[in-house]
Design an enzyme around this catalytic site. Structure first.
Site, short mmCIF file in Angstrom:
data_model
loop_
_atom_site.label_atom_id
_atom_site.label_comp_id
_atom_site.label_asym_id
_atom_site.label_seq_id
_atom_site.Cartn_x
_atom_site.Cartn_y
_atom_site.Cartn_z
N LYS A 94 0.81 -1.23 0.00
CA LYS A 94 0.00 0.00 0.00
C LYS A 94 0.84 1.27 0.00
CE LYS A 94 -4.25 -1.70 0.23
NZ LYS A 94 -5.18 -1.53 -0.92
N GLU A 116 -9.82 6.25 2.76
CA GLU A 116 -10.74 5.25 3.29
C GLU A 116 -9.91 4.04 3.64
OE1 GLU A 116 -10.09 5.51 0.11
OE2 GLU A 116 -9.52 3.42 -0.27
N SER A 383 1.81 -9.69 -0.85
CA SER A 383 1.50 -8.25 -0.79
C SER A 383 1.62 -7.65 0.60
CB SER A 383 0.11 -8.01 -1.35
OG SER A 383 -0.84 -8.84 -0.69
#
Lengths: 401, 279
Positions: A94, A116, A383
């Site tokens: 991210k 969000e 990830s």
């Protein structure tokens, strides 16, 4: 036959029939402003150099590519390589995107960022870059997720962000996204909305992809270096789909590389309790783009389920919808139980605790590897790291910490 | 001429401004809607704006969000909302009805089916909050063929170029959103509204309605002085919410607010109304 290079989206943000800009009129002006700034930035060598610098010195890139040898041997098929996004600062892919968007926000003179978050990973990554660049940060999070992810909520607060509980609708990620859009519509003058995945109105799907594509570029050169060739298959989990697009995108024109996106089958696709719009949903319009959705016959968005909060979203990035329809990528689904098994296997056999999201990709990679020769290779996007999930795992297994 | 255009023409001849109340279809239950629409007309509504419930109403403030959640508890669908309009038309063939909602329910029904069913039921116009004209080609072509008006929003952030495009795609009227934010929020800046209405009028002959932030007779009058129509939403929905157990009381409270707005709006001198038309 002449190779036609993949060239999506078009000028208006369409990937075939998907994508586009479906937003209230008040947001059209800021979205156009953002599009112009993004195109300018991507053509500006100083910006790209600064982005690379942050990725290297702040995020810790390049992330390693690791051959999971013991696990591959146990499965007894293709060799599995892990792209270690779990080793990035904040523990997931991210941050690649939030660094890029924060640099863009600074360039545009925006002093306030909003985001969000579902599991809290994107919220933490946004709060982190806001601290790094001295910006005010507000994170919208569903009330239910706040209760499930107390540690990430505290992390965000430590980082100086304000976490706003969202009590509307299903009180989860999709409602947090609605609320962030409402904030943006109200505070358009000074606010930059950092969307965490490859969804939303154009230019977000393309922009987030471009910031995440560093994953695939690195994997490509690391595979070349380690094996002297390109992988036979890539596997990544798909919620909104940013880690998957980040890995896939630099390989899209290499047609001999098979692409597999893995959705969350939750309690099973037949149960209806899942988060697999590509495998079991149909096209519609939500959150600014046309894409596959989990919806009922009246067009209402329905409740999703996955053991992994990061995959628990009723939509998916429009580029995945297009890669599915065009046949370039394959989309499959893995249920909660299979993901849990992969979580334990990787932890015990390789000493790497994967995020439950990534565990979906691992579970499918194990199935796929078993059908392939030992000379073949698979790259799995690992990830994120699984520390955030240990409470979920313990609870599921009846263990009190 | 569409029912919406006819209504604006006749109001103009009387030197009056249009009052457009909003209600969410199916709030708090399906059988409350048609009686409430009739009550609104009786109290002085010129056009009814009927909200189609959607699970993810991104442009709505908390009041209308809750109304939609109440309607969705009973699974009120677009198809049922269209049926409600057909029911309303049994007693009222003159008051225009505008559907307001989000794209996805229409997309799932299919543009052609939607437009045909809506016009057959007596729907006069449609406003889809998350459908900008750039993406609206299909809907526009079916709407034009079937005589369904399409209303688009202009916002405080809209550029003059886009005002041109939005006006060209609009029929019936153009809807100016008077503030940045969601429905039911903020404070009105009448001077700013006047300026923006002028910018819209420079691009189109269509009437201009103004909504967001109008909550009482006083604010309705102030907007009526500078626009052709006043749209009132959250202030009315709040009254429905305050009377959930008694649909009659809810209808009475809604009618009282509409009457008081009607009275204030009609008290504007015809001279100032005429001045407005010459903007």
């Amino acid at each position: 036959m002449a190779q036609v290079k993949y060239n999506y989206p078009d000028e208006r943000g369409h990937f075939g029939p998907y994508g586009g800009r479906f937003v209230a009129e008040t947001l059209m002006a800021p979205i156009e402003e953002l599009t112009a700034a993004y195109h300018e930035a991507m053509a500006d060598e100083d910006f790209l150099r600064e982005f690379d610098y942050e990725l290297k010195h702040y995020v810790g890139r390049p992330s390693p590519l690791y051959l999971a040898e013991r696990w591959s041997n146990e499965i007894g098929g293709a060799r599995i390589y892990l792209k270690r996004e779990d080793l990035n600062h904040t523990g997931a892919h991210k941050i690649n995107n939030t660094v890029g968007q924060a640099l863009l926000a600074r360039r545009m003179g925006k002093s306030r960022v909003i985001a969000e978050t579902g599991a809290g990973q994107h919220g933490v990554a946004s709060a982190t870059v806001a601290a790094r660049f001295g910006m005010q940060c507000v994170v919208y999070m569903g009330q239910e997720d706040i209760e499930r992810q107390a540690i990430n909520v505290f992390r965000m607060k430590l980082l100086g962000a304000e976490v706003v509980p969202v009590t509307a609708g299903s009180k989860t990620l999709k409602d947090a996204l609605n609320e962030a859009l409402r904030d943006w519509v109200t505070n358009v003058d000074n606010t930059f909305y950092i969307i965490g995945t490859v969804a939303g109105p154009h230019p977000y799907p393309a922009m987030v992809r471009d910031f995440q594509a560093v994953i695939g570029r690195e994997a490509k050169s690391q595979m070349q270096e380690m094996t002297g060739q390109q992988p036979d298959a890539l596997v990544a989990c798909v919620g909104g789909g940013s880690n998957a697009i980040g890995l896939f995108y630099p390989f899209i024109d290499d047609e001999q590389v098979a692409l597999y996106g893995v959705e969350a089958a939750g309690h099973g696709l037949k149960s209806g309790e899942h988060a697999a719009p590509l495998c079991a949903g149909k096209p519609g319009v939500l959150h600014g783009n046309r894409t596959y959705l989990m919806e009922d016959s009246d067009g209402q968005i329905i409740h999703t389920h996955s053991i992994s909060a990061g995959l628990d979203y009723p939509g998916v990035g429009p580029e995945h919808a297009w890669l599915k329809d065009s046949g370039r990528a394959n989309y499959v689904a893995v249920n909660d139980e299979e993901a849990m098994q992969a979580f334990h296997d990787l932890t015990r056999i390789e000493g790497i605790i994967p995020a439950l999201e990534s565990s979906h990709a691992l579970a499918y990679a194990a199935k796929l590897a078993a059908t392939m020769d030992k000379e073949k290779t698979i790259v799995v996007n690992l990830s994120g790291r699984g520390d955030k999930d240990i409470h979920t795992v313990a609870q599921r297994e009846g263990i009190t910490l | 001429m569409s029912r919406i255009a006819e209504r604006f023409t006749s109001l103009r001849e009387q030197g009056k401004k249009a009052l457009i109340p909003y209600l969410t279809a199916g709030d708090p239950q399906a059988d409350a809607t048609v009686p409430l629409m009739h009550a609104m007309v009786k109290a002085g509504a010129d056009i009814i704006e009927l909200g189609v419930p959607f699970s993810d109403p991104m442009a709505e403030g908390p009041v209308i969000q809750r109304a939609m959640e109440r309607a969705l508890q009973h699974h009120v669908s677009l198809s049922q909302v269209i049926d409600m309009v057909a029911e309303f038309r049994k007693q009222d063939t003159t008051t225009p009805v505008l559907l307001m909602g989000y794209l996805n329910p229409v997309e799932i029904m299919g543009y052609e089916t939607f437009v045909q069913r809506a016009t057959q039921a007596g729907v006069d116009g449609v406003l889809l909050v998350d459908l900008p004209p750039e993406e609206a080609e299909d809907l526009l072509s079916h709407a034009r063929q079937n005589g369904l008006d399409t209303v688009f929003l202009v916002s405080p952030t809209t550029t003059q170029d886009r005002i041109k495009r939005l006006s060209a795609a609009s029929s019936g009227f153009v809807y100016y959103v008077s503030l940045k934010g969601v429905t039911g929020a903020g404070h009105l800046d009448v001077g700013e509204v006047l300026k923006r209405v002028g910018q819209i009028k420079a691009e189109t002959e269509l009437p201009v309605g103004v909504g967001f932030g109008i909550r009482d007779a006083e604010s309705a009058r102030r907007i009526a002085e500078v626009a052709d129509a006043v749209v009132v939403g959250s202030a009315l929905v709040r009254l429905v919410e305050a009377n959930l157990t008694s649909p009659q009381q809810a209808a009475q409270a809604v009618a009282d607010l509409i009457s008081s707005m009607r009275k204030e709006m009609d008290a504007i001198s015809p001279r100032s109304a005429a001045k407005m038309h010459n903007l």
